[in-house]
Write a protein that holds these residues in place. Structure first.
Motif, PDB file in Angstrom:
ATOM      1  N   MET A  91       0.846  -1.189   0.000  1.00  0.00           N
ATOM      2  CA  MET A  91       0.000   0.000   0.000  1.00  0.00           C
ATOM      3  C   MET A  91       0.890   1.250   0.000  1.00  0.00           C
ATOM      4  SD  MET A  91      -2.776   1.241   2.856  1.00  0.00           S
ATOM      5  CE  MET A  91      -3.682  -0.297   2.739  1.00  0.00           C
ATOM      6  N   THR A  92       0.607   2.133  -0.932  1.00  0.00           N
ATOM      7  CA  THR A  92       1.403   3.343  -1.034  1.00  0.00           C
ATOM      8  C   THR A  92       1.028   4.323   0.073  1.00  0.00           C
ATOM      9  OG1 THR A  92      -0.151   4.475  -2.469  1.00  0.00           O
ATOM     10  CG2 THR A  92       1.484   3.063  -3.536  1.00  0.00           C
ATOM     11  N   ARG A  93       1.938   5.302   0.271  1.00  0.00           N
ATOM     12  CA  ARG A  93       1.690   6.319   1.299  1.00  0.00           C
ATOM     13  C   ARG A  93       0.428   7.121   0.978  1.00  0.00           C
ATOM     14  NH1 ARG A  93       6.102  10.946   3.026  1.00  0.00           N
ATOM     15  NH2 ARG A  93       4.813  11.907   4.688  1.00  0.00           N
ATOM     16  N   LYS A  94       0.215   7.363  -0.306  1.00  0.00           N
ATOM     17  CA  LYS A  94      -0.963   8.133  -0.724  1.00  0.00           C
ATOM     18  C   LYS A  94      -2.256   7.380  -0.425  1.00  0.00           C
ATOM     19  CE  LYS A  94      -2.682  10.769  -4.675  1.00  0.00           C
ATOM     20  NZ  LYS A  94      -2.423  11.132  -6.098  1.00  0.00           N
ATOM     21  N   GLU A  95      -2.244   6.055  -0.688  1.00  0.00           N
ATOM     22  CA  GLU A  95      -3.435   5.246  -0.411  1.00  0.00           C
ATOM     23  C   GLU A  95      -3.706   5.169   1.093  1.00  0.00           C
ATOM     24  OE1 GLU A  95      -2.280   1.646  -2.311  1.00  0.00           O
ATOM     25  OE2 GLU A  95      -3.398   2.098  -4.164  1.00  0.00           O
ATOM     26  N   ARG A  96      -2.608   5.052   1.877  1.00  0.00           N
ATOM     27  CA  ARG A  96      -2.760   5.001   3.329  1.00  0.00           C
ATOM     28  C   ARG A  96      -3.395   6.292   3.852  1.00  0.00           C
ATOM     29  NH1 ARG A  96       2.139   4.338   4.486  1.00  0.00           N
ATOM     30  NH2 ARG A  96       2.136   2.071   4.313  1.00  0.00           N
ATOM     31  N   LEU A  97      -2.931   7.432   3.329  1.00  0.00           N
ATOM     32  CA  LEU A  97      -3.488   8.728   3.744  1.00  0.00           C
ATOM     33  C   LEU A  97      -4.947   8.839   3.357  1.00  0.00           C
ATOM     34  CD1 LEU A  97      -3.056  11.525   4.940  1.00  0.00           C
ATOM     35  CD2 LEU A  97      -2.287  12.304   2.674  1.00  0.00           C
ATOM     36  N   ARG A  98      -5.270   8.329   2.153  1.00  0.00           N
ATOM     37  CA  ARG A  98      -6.665   8.374   1.699  1.00  0.00           C
ATOM     38  C   ARG A  98      -7.556   7.560   2.631  1.00  0.00           C
ATOM     39  NH1 ARG A  98      -5.993   6.380  -3.050  1.00  0.00           N
ATOM     40  NH2 ARG A  98      -5.561   8.367  -4.074  1.00  0.00           N
ATOM     41  N   ARG A  99      -7.087   6.406   3.075  1.00  0.00           N
ATOM     42  CA  ARG A  99      -7.880   5.557   3.983  1.00  0.00           C
ATOM     43  C   ARG A  99      -8.055   6.221   5.351  1.00  0.00           C
ATOM     44  NH1 ARG A  99      -6.573  -0.881   3.228  1.00  0.00           N
ATOM     45  NH2 ARG A  99      -7.116  -1.002   0.999  1.00  0.00           N
ATOM     46  N   ILE A 100      -6.967   6.851   5.803  1.00  0.00           N
ATOM     47  CA  ILE A 100      -7.058   7.541   7.097  1.00  0.00           C
ATOM     48  C   ILE A 100      -8.087   8.660   7.025  1.00  0.00           C
ATOM     49  CG2 ILE A 100      -5.813   9.028   8.715  1.00  0.00           C
ATOM     50  CD1 ILE A 100      -3.302   7.379   8.091  1.00  0.00           C
ATOM     51  N   LEU A 101      -8.038   9.445   5.941  1.00  0.00           N
ATOM     52  CA  LEU A 101      -8.989  10.544   5.784  1.00  0.00           C
ATOM     53  C   LEU A 101     -10.425  10.027   5.666  1.00  0.00           C
ATOM     54  CD1 LEU A 101      -7.007  12.868   3.335  1.00  0.00           C
ATOM     55  CD2 LEU A 101      -7.440  13.221   5.778  1.00  0.00           C
ATOM     56  N   ALA A 102     -10.568   8.905   4.953  1.00  0.00           N
ATOM     57  CA  ALA A 102     -11.907   8.319   4.814  1.00  0.00           C
ATOM     58  C   ALA A 102     -12.421   7.837   6.165  1.00  0.00           C
ATOM     59  CB  ALA A 102     -11.877   7.156   3.821  1.00  0.00           C
ATOM     60  N   GLY A 103     -11.515   7.251   6.965  1.00  0.00           N
ATOM     61  CA  GLY A 103     -11.918   6.795   8.292  1.00  0.00           C
ATOM     62  C   GLY A 103     -12.309   7.942   9.188  1.00  0.00           C
ATOM     63  N   VAL A 104     -11.518   9.034   9.133  1.00  0.00           N
ATOM     64  CA  VAL A 104     -11.833  10.217   9.936  1.00  0.00           C
ATOM     65  C   VAL A 104     -13.178  10.789   9.524  1.00  0.00           C
ATOM     66  CG1 VAL A 104     -11.151  12.602  10.435  1.00  0.00           C
ATOM     67  CG2 VAL A 104      -9.434  10.789  10.424  1.00  0.00           C
ATOM     68  N   PHE A 105     -13.428  10.826   8.212  1.00  0.00           N
ATOM     69  CA  PHE A 105     -14.710  11.351   7.717  1.00  0.00           C
ATOM     70  C   PHE A 105     -15.881  10.496   8.211  1.00  0.00           C
ATOM     71  CE2 PHE A 105     -18.095  11.105   4.546  1.00  0.00           C
ATOM     72  CZ  PHE A 105     -18.505  12.433   4.513  1.00  0.00           C
ATOM     73  N   CYS A 106     -15.744   9.177   8.120  1.00  0.00           N
ATOM     74  CA  CYS A 106     -16.826   8.288   8.565  1.00  0.00           C
ATOM     75  C   CYS A 106     -17.075   8.431  10.061  1.00  0.00           C
ATOM     76  CB  CYS A 106     -16.480   6.835   8.219  1.00  0.00           C
ATOM     77  SG  CYS A 106     -16.509   6.477   6.454  1.00  0.00           S
ATOM     78  N   PHE A 107     -15.974   8.495  10.835  1.00  0.00           N
ATOM     79  CA  PHE A 107     -16.121   8.665  12.272  1.00  0.00           C
ATOM     80  C   PHE A 107     -16.821   9.978  12.590  1.00  0.00           C
ATOM     81  CE2 PHE A 107     -14.565  10.493  16.247  1.00  0.00           C
ATOM     82  CZ  PHE A 107     -14.923   9.501  17.144  1.00  0.00           C
ATOM     83  N   SER A 108     -16.404  11.054  11.909  1.00  0.00           N
ATOM     84  CA  SER A 108     -17.005  12.372  12.141  1.00  0.00           C
ATOM     85  C   SER A 108     -18.489  12.359  11.780  1.00  0.00           C
ATOM     86  CB  SER A 108     -16.276  13.439  11.325  1.00  0.00           C
ATOM     87  OG  SER A 108     -14.921  13.515  11.693  1.00  0.00           O
ATOM     88  N   LEU A 109     -18.824  11.671  10.684  1.00  0.00           N
ATOM     89  CA  LEU A 109     -20.218  11.612  10.258  1.00  0.00           C
ATOM     90  C   LEU A 109     -21.070  10.867  11.281  1.00  0.00           C
ATOM     91  CD1 LEU A 109     -22.318  12.204   8.060  1.00  0.00           C
ATOM     92  CD2 LEU A 109     -21.696  10.011   6.997  1.00  0.00           C
ATOM     93  N   VAL A 110     -20.549   9.701  11.751  1.00  0.00           N
ATOM     94  CA  VAL A 110     -21.290   8.920  12.742  1.00  0.00           C
ATOM     95  C   VAL A 110     -21.431   9.701  14.043  1.00  0.00           C
ATOM     96  CG1 VAL A 110     -21.238   6.847  14.186  1.00  0.00           C
ATOM     97  CG2 VAL A 110     -20.654   6.694  11.761  1.00  0.00           C
ATOM     98  N   PHE A 111     -20.349  10.369  14.458  1.00  0.00           N
ATOM     99  CA  PHE A 111     -20.391  11.160  15.694  1.00  0.00           C
ATOM    100  C   PHE A 111     -21.401  12.297  15.562  1.00  0.00           C
ATOM    101  CE2 PHE A 111     -19.055  14.858  18.169  1.00  0.00           C
ATOM    102  CZ  PHE A 111     -18.992  14.307  19.432  1.00  0.00           C
ATOM    103  N   THR A 112     -21.398  12.974  14.420  1.00  0.00           N
ATOM    104  CA  THR A 112     -22.326  14.092  14.204  1.00  0.00           C
ATOM    105  C   THR A 112     -23.770  13.623  14.255  1.00  0.00           C
ATOM    106  OG1 THR A 112     -20.705  15.272  12.861  1.00  0.00           O
ATOM    107  CG2 THR A 112     -23.017  15.902  12.599  1.00  0.00           C
TER     108      THR A 112
END
Length: 425
Positions: free
Chosen positions: A1-22
């Motif tokens: 997994m490239t660094r770019k893909e890892r960052l994309r997954r982290i951002l997607a996870g943060v977005f999902c967590f933020s959405l669920v929390f909201t």
């Protein structure tokens, strides 16, 4: 997994967590901050002091309940999203619904809106004696018995619980403690079958009475079949229905609301007032008169919001000419108000300050915080004392609530219930 893909997954996870929390936070806020039921006076625009979080809209399911400025928004066509207090207009009497949606899609809450004609009730503020008869014989707790052989036993332990109501013994209905004593005595030590009401459910249990050292048969249970005390009548309407206390009457030992068969209001005379101090609430002491001609009314319900029933003609005629408009929760605001009380021997209005208004309080009898500022009342009682529960609260010429509880650490302050919560009964 490239660094770019890892960052994309982290951002997607943060977005999902933020959405669920909201969504979770918004859902919780809506559940807690917005009442399940609202009252509107027909043909009057009224302001409700709850705000909508981002992404939440309020929609009317009927053309009879108009949101926003009634003069220029088509009925049934508006969707409100605002951080400001919400205005509503009821076009005709009836029961309607509002819906709260997240992002215009997810239905989060239904609000019942009752559009009513202007309501009137007479604020009373007079102390009365209250007598309640329980529905069944209430179990306060179990206890040990020394039997005829000198042994200590506890036959009811683990079978009966505090707050149980014994309804029948061997099929015979129990109306009071005497009935229970007679039924147990008649068993002569044979097992008895009890029908017990526990948390609203009927259970059948069997107990074997014990022959005690005093020669009587006992179950090993402490029981009670009635309760009495002094409280204040809040209001009476023109049909003779009354509400009092603003909170229910609980058993002094179990702390549970007494499930009543019947009850009555009686004349009482206040003999003295012990002022409240920090850490110790004050109390009104008095005498309840149960003699001929002293009954004032019938108690038919004991609820978390107070006791309710009907008064007799003698009581009604005293107050029926003093009816004033009823104010709903949206009419209540911080600032000057008055409580009506007979603590001085005559019915008078005493000034208070409403310090906090919780329009969506989960505890129905704690919708507002009040503070006594009237110097005469402070001199007389120190603030709010036991027995004043039910004293009507009047603001802007409307009956808006009743005193319910005193702050233990500050007797000048207490809680109040919105009158509409009492009128629901």
């Amino acid at each position: 997994m490239t660094r770019k893909e890892r960052l994309r997954r982290i951002l997607a996870g943060v977005f999902c967590f933020s959405l669920v929390f909201t969504i979770a936070f918004t859902w919780g806020y809506v559940k807690l901050a917005v009442p399940d039921r609202l009252n509107l006076v027909v043909s009057e625009e009224e302001i409700f002091h709850f705000t909508l979080p981002p992404g939440v809209t309020l929609e009317s399911d009927s053309e009879e309940v108009v949101l926003g400025n009634a003069s220029n928004i088509p009925a049934g066509k508006v969707r409100i999203q605002t951080t400001e207090p919400v205005s509503m207009y009821g076009a005709s009497e009836g029961s309607y619904h509002l819906g709260m949606k997240l992002f215009g899609l997810i239905r989060m809450k239904d609000i019942q809106v009752d559009v009513v004609d202007g309501m009137y009730a007479a604020p009373c503020g007079v102390p009365v004696g209250i007598y309640l008869k329980s529905r069944g014989v209430m179990v306060v707790g179990t206890g040990e018995i020394v039997n005829d052989a000198g042994n200590v036993v506890e036959p009811a332990f683990g079978v009966l619980k505090s707050g149980d109501y014994i309804e029948t013994v061997n099929g015979r209905e129990m109306e009071d403690k005497d009935d229970l004593i007679q039924a147990v005595s008649a068993s002569s030590g044979s097992p008895v079958s009890l029908e017990v009401r526990r948390d609203g459910e009927l259970l059948k249990v069997e107990l074997e009475p014990v022959l005690a050292e005093d020669g009587t048969y006992k179950l090993g249970a402490w029981v009670r079949d009635d309760t009495q005390g002094i409280g204040t009548v809040t209001y009476v309407d023109m049909n003779g229905s009354f509400g009092a206390l603003g909170h229910g009457i609980s058993d002094s030992d179990t702390g549970k609301l007494v499930d009543i068969r019947e009850g009555g209001l009686y004349d009482t005379q206040i003999m003295g007032i012990e002022k409240g101090t920090s850490g110790k609430p004050g109390v009104m002491s008095g005498v309840i008169y149960y003699g001929k001609g002293t009954k004032l009314g019938e108690v038919t319900a004991n609820t978390e919001e107070g006791i309710f029933g009907t008064v007799n003609r003698r009581f009604l005629e005293r107050f029926q000419s003093e009816a004033i408009p009823v104010g709903f929760r949206q009419d209540v605001h911080k600032g000057q108000a008055f409580i009506r009380s007979d603590v001085s021997g005559e019915v008078r209005d005493y000034e208070i300050e409403i310090q906090k208004v919780d329009h969506a309080s989960l505890q129905k009898n704690k919708g507002m915080v009040i503070r006594v500022v009237d110097e005469e009342l402070l001199k007389l009682t120190g603030g709010i004392v036991q027995g004043m529960s039910g004293s009507p609260i009047i603001q802007d010429g409307k009956l808006i609530g009743a005193v319910t509880h005193v702050f233990i650490q500050d007797s000048t302050k207490g809680y109040g219930i919105f009158i509409e919560n009492m009128l629901e009964h």
